[in-house]
Scaffold this motif. Structure first.
Motif, mmCIF file in Angstrom:
data_model
loop_
_atom_site.group_PDB
_atom_site.id
_atom_site.type_symbol
_atom_site.label_atom_id
_atom_site.label_comp_id
_atom_site.label_asym_id
_atom_site.label_seq_id
_atom_site.Cartn_x
_atom_site.Cartn_y
_atom_site.Cartn_z
ATOM 1 N N ALA A 1 0.995 4.325 -5.167
ATOM 2 C CA ALA A 1 -0.143 5.043 -5.733
ATOM 3 C C ALA A 1 -0.957 4.103 -6.602
ATOM 4 O O ALA A 1 -0.451 3.088 -7.099
ATOM 5 C CB ALA A 1 0.347 6.233 -6.562
ATOM 6 N N GLY A 2 -2.236 4.434 -6.736
ATOM 7 C CA GLY A 2 -3.100 3.631 -7.575
ATOM 8 C C GLY A 2 -4.144 2.872 -6.776
ATOM 9 O O GLY A 2 -4.104 2.821 -5.543
ATOM 10 N N THR A 3 -5.061 2.268 -7.508
ATOM 11 C CA THR A 3 -6.182 1.564 -6.872
ATOM 12 C C THR A 3 -5.716 0.369 -6.058
ATOM 13 O O THR A 3 -6.192 0.138 -4.944
ATOM 14 C CB THR A 3 -7.181 1.088 -7.949
ATOM 15 N N ASN B 1 -3.753 -0.855 1.259
ATOM 16 C CA ASN B 1 -3.595 -0.055 2.471
ATOM 17 C C ASN B 1 -4.792 -0.214 3.408
ATOM 18 O O ASN B 1 -4.638 -0.358 4.621
ATOM 19 C CB ASN B 1 -3.417 1.416 2.095
ATOM 20 N N VAL B 2 -5.999 -0.199 2.819
ATOM 21 C CA VAL B 2 -7.218 -0.351 3.625
ATOM 22 C C VAL B 2 -7.247 -1.722 4.300
ATOM 23 O O VAL B 2 -7.452 -1.836 5.521
ATOM 24 C CB VAL B 2 -8.479 -0.154 2.747
ATOM 25 N N ALA C 1 -2.816 -0.125 -4.604
ATOM 26 C CA ALA C 1 -2.152 0.343 -3.386
ATOM 27 C C ALA C 1 -3.169 0.838 -2.365
ATOM 28 O O ALA C 1 -3.036 0.573 -1.165
ATOM 29 C CB ALA C 1 -1.153 1.451 -3.725
ATOM 30 N N ASP C 2 -4.193 1.545 -2.837
ATOM 31 C CA ASP C 2 -5.225 2.054 -1.916
ATOM 32 C C ASP C 2 -5.971 0.907 -1.242
ATOM 33 O O ASP C 2 -6.216 0.930 -0.028
ATOM 34 C CB ASP C 2 -6.221 2.946 -2.673
ATOM 35 N N LEU C 3 -6.341 -0.107 -2.036
ATOM 36 C CA LEU C 3 -7.048 -1.261 -1.469
ATOM 37 C C LEU C 3 -6.148 -2.028 -0.500
ATOM 38 O O LEU C 3 -6.596 -2.455 0.571
ATOM 39 C CB LEU C 3 -7.522 -2.183 -2.589
ATOM 40 N N GLY D 1 0.790 -1.224 0.000
ATOM 41 C CA GLY D 1 0.000 0.000 0.000
ATOM 42 C C GLY D 1 0.820 1.271 0.000
ATOM 43 O O GLY D 1 0.262 2.373 -0.106
ATOM 44 N N ASP D 2 2.140 1.144 0.129
ATOM 45 C CA ASP D 2 3.014 2.314 0.101
ATOM 46 C C ASP D 2 3.308 2.711 -1.342
ATOM 47 O O ASP D 2 4.424 2.607 -1.840
ATOM 48 C CB ASP D 2 4.325 2.022 0.836
ATOM 49 N N TRP E 1 -4.445 -2.153 6.979
ATOM 50 C CA TRP E 1 -4.726 -1.548 8.274
ATOM 51 C C TRP E 1 -5.815 -2.295 9.036
ATOM 52 O O TRP E 1 -5.788 -2.366 10.272
ATOM 53 C CB TRP E 1 -5.098 -0.077 8.112
#
Length: 204
Positions: free
Chosen positions: A147-149, A155-156, A151-153, A144-145, A159
């Motif tokens: 950019a882009g979809t 990261n969510v 990485a965003d998913l 997730g570190d 966490w």
């Protein structure tokens, strides 16, 4: 030779490989920052962590050294990952401190166990679930570190696993402390020359 005394087994070899990969991961994530290879190392670690326990039971290759190697490898991996990700500022420092602090807390209970002739108690299910959650979380947070979809998913979900993992990690630690307290009240104190006479180690 007693089967419990064996050293050269497939599960032990997998645990040893995990130990060898700890400094490799730190170098990859802190040196050249080759996150793709670091992520691969984390995946290999997770797979071998699953396989060594399963193979130990399936092949009848449980051993005393395996019962030590497996949790030690897990702890070192988790410590290496939180320090590495903390130094990269991928995770906050409260998380870097919270995870090893729990292990320090449990380590502080060992002298009390020794007064009753024990070196440790069996690993609680919550501790295993927490470790699994954290081993899922860290690769996702590393992924997730970016950019882009994807990485965003990552990261969510990373966490989500991290928060649940830390919560279960500490909850399991508190339950372990209660087990020690019950043992202290229900078991007679041993004199120093009688220790240790009973040993319960986590099974790997």
């Amino acid at each position: 030779m007693n089967t419990e005394d064996r050293v050269l087994t497939v599960p032990n070899a997998l645990s040893f490989v995990r130990l060898l990969l700890v400094p490799v991961f730190l170098w990859l994530v802190l040196g050249p920052e080759w996150d793709e290879l670091a992520l691969l190392v984390l995946i290999v670690s997770g797979v071998t962590d699953y396989l060594d326990g399963k193979l130990a039971r399936t092949l009848g290759q449980t051993s005393k050294i395996g019962a030590i190697l497996d949790p030690v490898a897990d702890r070192l991996y988790i410590l290496a990952v939180v320090v590495g990700l903390g130094l990269r500022e991928i995770i906050p420092w409260w998380l870097v401190v919270a995870i090893p602090l729990r292990d320090v807390f449990l380590f502080s209970l060992i002298p009390f166990l020794r007064t009753r002739g024990y070196s440790s108690l069996p690993v609680h299910f919550l501790g295993k679930a927490a470790t699994a959650g954290l081993l899922y979380a860290f690769p996702l947070l590393l992924l997730g570190d970016g950019a882009g979809t994807v990485a965003d998913l990552a990261n969510v979900f990373g966490w989500a696993f991290a928060i649940w993992g830390v919560g279960l990690y500490w909850w399991g630690g508190v339950l372990y402390a209660f087990q020690v307290r019950r043992l202290m009240t229900a078991t007679e104190r041993l004199e120093p020359d009688e220790r240790p006479t009973r040993r319960e180690r986590p099974r790997g």
